[in-house]
Write an enzyme that holds these catalytic residues in place. Structure first.
Site, PDB file in Angstrom:
ATOM      1  N   ALA A 154     -30.571   2.986   2.304  1.00 20.50           N
ATOM      2  CA  ALA A 154     -31.234   2.710   3.475  1.00 20.50           C
ATOM      3  C   ALA A 154     -30.153   1.765   4.156  1.00 20.50           C
ATOM      4  CB  ALA A 154     -32.485   1.797   3.282  1.00 20.50           C
ATOM      5  N   GLY A 214     -27.009   2.313   4.087  1.00 21.19           N
ATOM      6  CA  GLY A 214     -25.805   3.178   4.495  1.00 21.19           C
ATOM      7  C   GLY A 214     -25.726   3.605   5.877  1.00 21.19           C
ATOM      8  N   GLN A 215     -24.637   4.474   6.370  1.00 14.72           N
ATOM      9  CA  GLN A 215     -24.223   4.874   7.646  1.00 14.72           C
ATOM     10  C   GLN A 215     -25.799   5.749   8.128  1.00 14.72           C
ATOM     11  OE1 GLN A 215     -20.821   6.814   9.222  1.00 14.72           O
ATOM     12  NE2 GLN A 215     -20.783   7.930   7.210  1.00 14.72           N
ATOM     13  N   ILE A 216     -26.086   6.697   7.543  1.00 17.21           N
ATOM     14  CA  ILE A 216     -27.215   7.409   8.075  1.00 17.21           C
ATOM     15  C   ILE A 216     -28.523   6.412   8.237  1.00 17.21           C
ATOM     16  CG2 ILE A 216     -28.776   9.583   7.474  1.00 17.21           C
ATOM     17  CD1 ILE A 216     -26.522  10.589   6.187  1.00 17.21           C
ATOM     18  N   GLY A 217     -28.598   5.660   7.003  1.00 15.76           N
ATOM     19  CA  GLY A 217     -29.839   4.917   7.293  1.00 15.76           C
ATOM     20  C   GLY A 217     -29.871   3.968   8.464  1.00 15.76           C
ATOM     21  N   VAL A 231     -31.357  14.620   1.897  1.00 16.97           N
ATOM     22  CA  VAL A 231     -30.223  14.624   2.705  1.00 16.97           C
ATOM     23  C   VAL A 231     -28.735  14.634   1.681  1.00 16.97           C
ATOM     24  CG1 VAL A 231     -29.163  13.280   4.731  1.00 16.97           C
ATOM     25  CG2 VAL A 231     -31.264  13.985   4.654  1.00 16.97           C
ATOM     26  N   GLY A 232     -28.773  13.650   0.855  1.00 19.46           N
ATOM     27  CA  GLY A 232     -27.595  13.456   0.181  1.00 19.46           C
ATOM     28  C   GLY A 232     -27.176  14.528  -0.531  1.00 19.46           C
ATOM     29  N   ASP A 234     -27.403  21.662  10.886  1.00 19.88           N
ATOM     30  CA  ASP A 234     -26.794  22.923  10.877  1.00 19.88           C
ATOM     31  C   ASP A 234     -27.450  23.828  12.006  1.00 19.88           C
ATOM     32  OD1 ASP A 234     -25.007  22.212   8.701  1.00 19.88           O
ATOM     33  OD2 ASP A 234     -26.900  22.540   7.544  1.00 19.88           O
ATOM     34  N   HIS A 252     -26.419  24.556   2.595  1.00 17.65           N
ATOM     35  CA  HIS A 252     -25.718  23.347   3.345  1.00 17.65           C
ATOM     36  C   HIS A 252     -24.046  23.155   2.956  1.00 17.65           C
ATOM     37  CE1 HIS A 252     -25.016  20.143   6.133  1.00 17.65           C
ATOM     38  NE2 HIS A 252     -24.833  19.261   5.185  1.00 17.65           N
TER      39      HIS A 252
HETATM   40  P1  NAD Z   1     -23.057   5.904   2.944  1.00 21.25           P
HETATM   41  O1  NAD Z   1     -21.887   5.844   1.812  1.00 21.25           O
HETATM   42  O2  NAD Z   1     -22.854   5.025   4.434  1.00 21.25           O
HETATM   43  O3  NAD Z   1     -24.337   5.340   2.328  1.00 21.25           O
HETATM   44  C1  NAD Z   1     -25.094   5.700   1.157  1.00 21.25           C
HETATM   45  C2  NAD Z   1     -25.986   4.732   0.711  1.00 21.25           C
HETATM   46  O4  NAD Z   1     -26.347   5.064  -0.373  1.00 21.25           O
HETATM   47  C3  NAD Z   1     -25.017   3.388   0.162  1.00 21.25           C
HETATM   48  O5  NAD Z   1     -25.429   2.393   0.994  1.00 21.25           O
HETATM   49  C4  NAD Z   1     -25.178   3.619  -1.139  1.00 21.25           C
HETATM   50  O6  NAD Z   1     -25.316   2.042  -1.750  1.00 21.25           O
HETATM   51  C5  NAD Z   1     -26.484   3.825  -1.311  1.00 21.25           C
HETATM   52  N1  NAD Z   1     -26.814   4.386  -2.791  1.00 21.25           N
HETATM   53  C6  NAD Z   1     -25.965   4.832  -3.508  1.00 21.25           C
HETATM   54  N2  NAD Z   1     -26.553   5.380  -4.759  1.00 21.25           N
HETATM   55  C7  NAD Z   1     -27.947   4.923  -4.485  1.00 21.25           C
HETATM   56  C8  NAD Z   1     -29.129   5.192  -5.201  1.00 21.25           C
HETATM   57  N3  NAD Z   1     -29.140   5.595  -6.728  1.00 21.25           N
HETATM   58  N4  NAD Z   1     -30.249   4.708  -4.827  1.00 21.25           N
HETATM   59  C9  NAD Z   1     -30.170   4.233  -3.618  1.00 21.25           C
HETATM   60  N5  NAD Z   1     -29.199   4.183  -2.858  1.00 21.25           N
HETATM   61  C10 NAD Z   1     -28.098   4.594  -3.400  1.00 21.25           C
HETATM   62  O7  NAD Z   1     -23.335   7.397   3.214  1.00 21.25           O
HETATM   63  P2  NAD Z   1     -24.158   8.110   4.202  1.00 21.25           P
HETATM   64  O8  NAD Z   1     -22.867   8.717   5.418  1.00 21.25           O
HETATM   65  O9  NAD Z   1     -25.037   7.602   4.838  1.00 21.25           O
HETATM   66  O10 NAD Z   1     -24.212   9.705   3.705  1.00 21.25           O
HETATM   67  C11 NAD Z   1     -25.257   9.662   2.654  1.00 21.25           C
HETATM   68  C12 NAD Z   1     -25.415  11.049   1.948  1.00 21.25           C
HETATM   69  O11 NAD Z   1     -25.879  11.973   2.999  1.00 21.25           O
HETATM   70  C13 NAD Z   1     -23.937  11.748   1.614  1.00 21.25           C
HETATM   71  O12 NAD Z   1     -24.090  12.305   0.341  1.00 21.25           O
HETATM   72  C14 NAD Z   1     -23.621  12.486   2.667  1.00 21.25           C
HETATM   73  O13 NAD Z   1     -22.660  13.559   2.167  1.00 21.25           O
HETATM   74  C15 NAD Z   1     -24.974  13.160   2.994  1.00 21.25           C
HETATM   75  N6  NAD Z   1     -24.989  13.892   4.322  1.00 21.25           N
HETATM   76  C16 NAD Z   1     -25.926  14.924   4.440  1.00 21.25           C
HETATM   77  C17 NAD Z   1     -26.041  15.570   5.584  1.00 21.25           C
HETATM   78  C18 NAD Z   1     -26.743  16.812   5.655  1.00 21.25           C
HETATM   79  O14 NAD Z   1     -26.605  17.665   6.787  1.00 21.25           O
HETATM   80  N7  NAD Z   1     -27.507  17.366   4.678  1.00 21.25           N
HETATM   81  C19 NAD Z   1     -25.310  15.152   6.800  1.00 21.25           C
HETATM   82  C20 NAD Z   1     -24.784  13.925   6.749  1.00 21.25           C
HETATM   83  C21 NAD Z   1     -24.417  13.387   5.399  1.00 21.25           C
HETATM   84  C1  LMR Z   2     -22.434  17.220   7.433  1.00 21.25           C
HETATM   85  O1  LMR Z   2     -22.599  18.413   7.484  1.00 21.25           O
HETATM   86  O2  LMR Z   2     -21.919  16.616   8.555  1.00 21.25           O
HETATM   87  C2  LMR Z   2     -22.423  16.319   6.240  1.00 21.25           C
HETATM   88  O3  LMR Z   2     -23.228  17.289   5.195  1.00 21.25           O
HETATM   89  C3  LMR Z   2     -21.459  15.581   5.608  1.00 21.25           C
HETATM   90  C4  LMR Z   2     -20.147  16.476   5.240  1.00 21.25           C
HETATM   91  O4  LMR Z   2     -19.854  16.280   4.012  1.00 21.25           O
HETATM   92  O5  LMR Z   2     -19.884  17.469   5.594  1.00 21.25           O
END
Ligand code: NAD
Ligand code: LMR
Length: 327
Positions: free
Chosen positions: A12, A14-17, A131-132, A161, A189
């Site tokens: 929550a 993190g960037q997406i949060g 999402v992760g 996508d 993905h």
């Molecule tokens: P980020 O590093 O900014 O934030 C991730 C957060 O998760 C951090 O604050 C971290 O402390 C927290 N975290 C780590 N382990 C944890 C746990 N066990 N429990 C709770 N929190 C935990 O990353 P982000 O940019 O927010 O991206 C998060 C994930 O989403 C990444 O894996 C990224 O690749 C993925 N993502 C997926 C898509 C998609 O389309 N599916 C798109 C963008 C990003």
């Molecule tokens: C995206 O598609 O933007 C995310 O999955 C982040 C990544 O690692 O590409």
């Protein structure tokens, strides 16, 4: 006034949060008459929990009428308690030069534990959206731990996508974005995903007829959509965040809107030739809020079949890579 929904969000702080929480609290995800309680879960790291406190303060400062409570915790069994929706974002993002599958061993462990805890403590009607990355396989891993919640409740996000593909088609055709319909994402993905352009329409006509450029559709179009995440990392130095949060709002909003037709990665059950046990993107129609049926009738030509086979193979390889974790 409806009873509040409990929405658990991992990662929550993190960037997406940071792009997501304010939109959930404003009503964009569950609607303007649906109160929510946000259950924010972060890693047990002092600096991160402090940052989470700051995010919660900002949520308070927005005075959102629909926000009925905020839980801040690093204990997943507290964070997922009675949650109606579990949004699993917390995981490492990839950096330049990495593929999403490179994250599997580290991030996979998170999803084993969270799948087990969600199954034990979340609400009886819990829905899970992953999402992760790598999102499909992490979703499969989390679902593998569930004895109480059915596998269909676990979905992974390919909506980013789909949104990317919709924009690329509109730009190429010189059409308004809203004229593009029925563009669905199949498979992983990852760069192997297949945006099935043959079923898309633009202004009611087949997209392939409007665009009239098969080489572009089969080449640059598929490639741009498949590699968009890497292009954003190369440009920003960080992985996509606001567009990912926006896609998650769309993913959940469509899943709670009966009649919505959209791309979701779900347990394949063998549809479209995917291995029955992998989570693959495909078109679904929402039936009742939180439930869906896979739309199975789309015919695939030889090009599409070969793309589906490639993305299925990658999903099976990812599954084999984590087999020791889930068995
Ligand atoms: P980020 O590093 O900014 O934030 C991730 C957060 O998760 C951090 O604050 C971290 O402390 C927290 N975290 C780590 N382990 C944890 C746990 N066990 N429990 C709770 N929190 C935990 O990353 P982000 O940019 O927010 O991206 C998060 C994930 O989403 C990444 O894996 C990224 O690749 C993925 N993502 C997926 C898509 C998609 O389309 N599916 C798109 C963008 C990003
Ligand atoms: C995206 O598609 O933007 C995310 O999955 C982040 C990544 O690692 O590409």
């Amino acid at each position: 006034m409806k009873a509040p929904l409990r929405v658990a969000v991992t990662g929550a702080a993190g960037q997406i949060g940071y792009s997501l929480l304010f939109r959930i609290a404003s009503g964009a995800m569950f609607g303007p008459d649906q109160p929510v309680i946000l259950q924010l879960i972060e890693a047990p790291v002092e600096k991160v929990m402090k940052a989470l406190e700051g995010v919660a303060m900002e949520l308070d400062d927005c005075a959102f009428p629909l926000l009925k409570g905020i839980v801040q915790t690093s204990d997943a069994s507290v964070g997922f308690k009675d949650a109606n929706w579990c949004l699993l974002i917390g995981a490492k993002p990839r950096g330049p030069g990495m593929e999403r599958a490179d994250l599997l061993k580290d991030n996979g462990k998170i999803f084993i534990e969270q799948g087990r805890i969600i199954d034990a403590v979340a609400a009886a009607d819990a829905r899970i959206a992953v999402v992760g990355n790598p999102a499909n396989t992490n979703c499969m891993i989390a679902a593998s731990q569930a004895k109480r919640l059915p596998a269909e409740r676990f979905t992974a996000m390919v909506r980013l996508d789909q949104n990317r593909a919709q924009t690329q088609l509109a730009k190429k055709a010189g059409a308004d974005l809203t004229a593009v319909k029925n563009i669905f994402i199949y498979g992983n993905h990852s760069p192997t995903m297949f945006p099935a352009y043959a079923h898309a329409t633009i202004g009611g006509k087949p997209a392939a007829e409007v665009i009239n450029d098969t080489a572009w559709l089969q080449g640059p179009f598929c490639e741009t959509v498949g590699k968009r995440g890497a292009a954003i990392i190369a440009a920003r130095g960080l992985s996509s965040a606001a567009s990912a949060a926006n896609a998650l709002v769309d993913h959940v909003r469509s899943l709670v809107t009966p009649g919505a037709i959209h791309s979701v990665a779900v347990k394949s059950n063998g549809h479209y030739g995917f291995d029955a046990l992998v989570w693959a993107g495909m078109p679904v129609r929402t039936t009742t809020p939180g439930s869906y049926e896979v739309i199975t009738g789309y015919a695939m030509d030889d090009f599409a079949k070969s793309k589906l086979a490639t993305t299925n193979k990658e999903l099976m390889e990812e599954r084999a890579f984590v087999a020791d974790m889930i068995n």
